[in-house]
Design an enzyme around this catalytic site. Sequence first.
Site, PDB file in Angstrom:
ATOM      1  N   ASP A 126      32.049  50.179  41.691  1.00 15.70           N
ATOM      2  CA  ASP A 126      32.036  48.847  41.759  1.00 15.70           C
ATOM      3  C   ASP A 126      32.972  48.247  42.737  1.00 15.70           C
ATOM      4  O   ASP A 126      32.798  47.474  43.623  1.00 15.70           O
ATOM      5  CB  ASP A 126      32.049  48.245  40.446  1.00 15.70           C
ATOM      6  CG  ASP A 126      33.138  48.781  39.622  1.00 15.70           C
ATOM      7  OD1 ASP A 126      33.891  49.486  40.145  1.00 15.70           O
ATOM      8  OD2 ASP A 126      33.174  48.355  38.329  1.00 15.70           O
ATOM      9  N   GLU A 157      33.228  39.949  34.389  1.00 16.51           N
ATOM     10  CA  GLU A 157      32.529  39.812  35.625  1.00 16.51           C
ATOM     11  C   GLU A 157      31.474  38.678  35.768  1.00 16.51           C
ATOM     12  O   GLU A 157      31.523  37.957  36.693  1.00 16.51           O
ATOM     13  CB  GLU A 157      31.830  41.281  35.829  1.00 16.51           C
ATOM     14  CG  GLU A 157      32.678  42.450  36.265  1.00 16.51           C
ATOM     15  CD  GLU A 157      33.179  42.934  34.708  1.00 16.51           C
ATOM     16  OE1 GLU A 157      32.863  42.521  33.708  1.00 16.51           O
ATOM     17  OE2 GLU A 157      34.089  43.660  35.056  1.00 16.51           O
ATOM     18  N   GLU A 187      44.257  51.859  36.840  1.00 13.06           N
ATOM     19  CA  GLU A 187      44.419  51.009  35.726  1.00 13.06           C
ATOM     20  C   GLU A 187      45.817  50.418  35.648  1.00 13.06           C
ATOM     21  O   GLU A 187      46.057  49.083  35.378  1.00 13.06           O
ATOM     22  CB  GLU A 187      44.091  51.463  34.274  1.00 13.06           C
ATOM     23  CG  GLU A 187      42.447  51.996  34.324  1.00 13.06           C
ATOM     24  CD  GLU A 187      41.645  50.883  33.945  1.00 13.06           C
ATOM     25  OE1 GLU A 187      42.051  49.781  34.182  1.00 13.06           O
ATOM     26  OE2 GLU A 187      40.405  51.256  34.101  1.00 13.06           O
ATOM     27  N   ARG A 194      46.487  46.438  36.696  1.00 12.14           N
ATOM     28  CA  ARG A 194      46.704  45.431  35.470  1.00 12.14           C
ATOM     29  C   ARG A 194      48.236  45.189  35.692  1.00 12.14           C
ATOM     30  O   ARG A 194      48.794  44.148  35.566  1.00 12.14           O
ATOM     31  CB  ARG A 194      46.319  46.204  34.076  1.00 12.14           C
ATOM     32  CG  ARG A 194      45.175  46.478  34.110  1.00 12.14           C
ATOM     33  CD  ARG A 194      44.620  46.752  32.717  1.00 12.14           C
ATOM     34  NE  ARG A 194      43.224  47.558  32.770  1.00 12.14           N
ATOM     35  CZ  ARG A 194      42.440  47.487  31.622  1.00 12.14           C
ATOM     36  NH1 ARG A 194      42.772  46.851  30.555  1.00 12.14           N
ATOM     37  NH2 ARG A 194      41.336  47.923  31.773  1.00 12.14           N
TER      38      ARG A 194
HETATM   39  C1  DMJ Z   1      38.714  45.470  34.441  1.00 10.35           C
HETATM   40  O1  DMJ Z   1      39.751  46.323  34.330  1.00 10.35           O
HETATM   41  C2  DMJ Z   1      38.587  45.102  35.882  1.00 10.35           C
HETATM   42  O2  DMJ Z   1      37.935  44.172  36.109  1.00 10.35           O
HETATM   43  C3  DMJ Z   1      37.800  46.334  36.744  1.00 10.35           C
HETATM   44  O3  DMJ Z   1      37.518  46.130  38.035  1.00 10.35           O
HETATM   45  C4  DMJ Z   1      36.399  46.592  35.981  1.00 10.35           C
HETATM   46  N1  DMJ Z   1      36.883  46.897  34.626  1.00 10.35           N
HETATM   47  C5  DMJ Z   1      37.408  45.865  33.608  1.00 10.35           C
HETATM   48  C6  DMJ Z   1      36.806  44.575  33.156  1.00 10.35           C
HETATM   49  O4  DMJ Z   1      35.458  44.677  32.762  1.00 10.35           O
END
Ligand code: DMJ
Length: 676
Positions: free
Chosen positions: A440, A576, A307, A311
């Site tokens: 994912d 998404e 994270e 970010r």
């Molecule tokens: C974000 O932090 C990123 O896109 C991550 O890959 C998946 N989750 C969240 C948004 O849904």
Amino acid sequence: MYSTAAAAAAASSPPRRDFISVTLSLEEGLGPGSYNNSKAWRRRSCWRKWKQLSRLQRSVILFLFAALAVCGVISYTSMGESWKSLVNKSLDDQRTEPDVPGLKLANPAVLPAPQKADGNLGDYPELSPQKPPKLPYGRHGPPSFQLKPPQRNVRLKTQHDISRAVEGPVQAEKEEKPEKSVISWRGAVIEPDQSPEPPSSKVKEAEKPSSVAAEGQKEPVPINERQLAVIEAFRHAWRGYKAFAWGHDELKPLSKSYSEWFGLGLTLIDALDTLWILGLKEEFEEARKWVANDLVFDKNVDVNLFESTIRILGGLLSTYHLSGDSLFLEKAKDIGNRLMPAFRTPSKIPYSDVNIGRGTAHPPRWTSDSTVAEVTSIQLEFRELSRLTGDEKFQRAVDEVMKHVHSLSGKNDGLVPMFINTNSGQFTHMGVYTLGARADSYYEYLLKQWIQGGKKENELLEDYMRAIEGVKKHLLQRSQPKKLTFVGELAHGHFSAKMDHLVCFLPGTLALGAHNGLTADHMKLAEALIETCYQMYAQVETGLSPEIVHFNLHAQKGQNDVEVKPADRHNLLRPETVESLFYMYRFTGDKKYQDWGWKILQSFNKYTRVPTGGYTSINNVQNPSNPEPRDKMESFFLGETLKYLFLLFSDDIDLINLDKFVFNTEAHPLPIWVPA
Ligand code: DMJ
């Protein structure tokens, strides 16, 4: 004194021919004993002779002088022109033939898809290709970038050319003899295997963005009404964050307070490049000040490696690229270094958590496993950090993870389990396959690393292609009654018609692959899946998607394709679907994708907007009269959702050009390395 010949000439004053005056001068100058070359004498003598000429002669002489002067001016100008064109020609010879992809079919999808330089050099600041670093990424090395600062305040209502990143001219890659080929989206046979060697992890010389350039000359692209609506939404969200959560991780808009996750101003950092792209100069400056004065990483705090990488590190790096402001690179280096202890594990598969103040790392309390998506979705950022700093350790650490995962057994036709053990380096909890949570972005980063590195790292492409085949074989199904194509899950051989909203990154990724030359099937699948993702919004009462849906596999009267379980009916303002809509619009130009995004924005405004500032997650997308606000605005709403909506509504393909940038999984654009 003057010569006798001159006196005789003056006395008789016959009509003279033009050359006479010249002859006189010569005689004067050469006359023995009569030589007086003082300035005054010469002036007097010339004047007398001039006077001695007939009016006609004088007129002829004056005419001749005038004609000579005109010829001189003309030939000077044309020489200048031919000089200029000579210089331009030689410059043109040095740069790639301009080729701006059209909006509809932006890339003819032939491998190697060229990294296109914008044809109009006037659009950009002076291009100053940088010195290629020595051998950091194989033979070709990383690209050079020249980036523009925000050049407008949004009040001007123009997109101008902010954030349009520019790299130096790019040479088309050499054609090599194909070993493996893939049929591209546009039907061309493509050759993914461009280089026999994977990029070296050695980084010896730092790469810097070019300095911030002067005003661009291209006509500003006007901001349209829908983009203005996004800006308005962003401002509303920002107002709440500024009033009640400034410098904290997340806004709690209902209680007018904040929540902390890492205590690092997560929303502010995640939003930096969105501020830049939206042209919100004043807000950007304010946020920059906070980063300069208040962002401190030397804190005894545990952060999640994934994270904070996507970010914080991703946000700082992309803001550095867009703004050219070294403050952001310094901060990126700082956090990057502090995250490195995560890789000190027996297997080199990183731990999930790092204490950035103490320099210690550990797995979650209950397990020594890490999540597969987490350890394989930090690569774009760490690789870019190596490129920028010249310090190879960042790239080496994350490349090792990818190599290891590439060689691991336990995959199912390219599909990976969700967990990996940090001691043994083996997959655990085998037998469950999803493109949703915990797996994912593994798939997303396979393709994006391949693109970032200039499409040379064949193992990444192979793994990606194999995985998509695995998806088709094991996870694709069609719902009833509308026959929507969806991606389900496989658990120990049993198919489940469950799909996370998170999976909706996939249409965008597939489209990006097709744009970069991968098979036409991928684009077809992308088109089918984005329709499904949109239906996950459209078939729900609030027009907002739940976190998870279940698709109906058997037609039943009066039933929708989409079913929502009570535990899954929340919406966290996730990006998404609008992310994929953005890719689909960029690559097809089909306005329906913009219209779908517009409907989604309206639903966000209707059900999640908090009047006193900010937007909130909701608990129940099926209850329009009470969607049950959760009192939390996730940082990705500003970092991703609103950014992708703004880009979706734009018709300017240079507003984050997808042949120059690759978005990390948190929507932070990072440069594509271009062969030097
Ligand atoms: C974000 O932090 C990123 O896109 C991550 O890959 C998946 N989750 C969240 C948004 O849904």
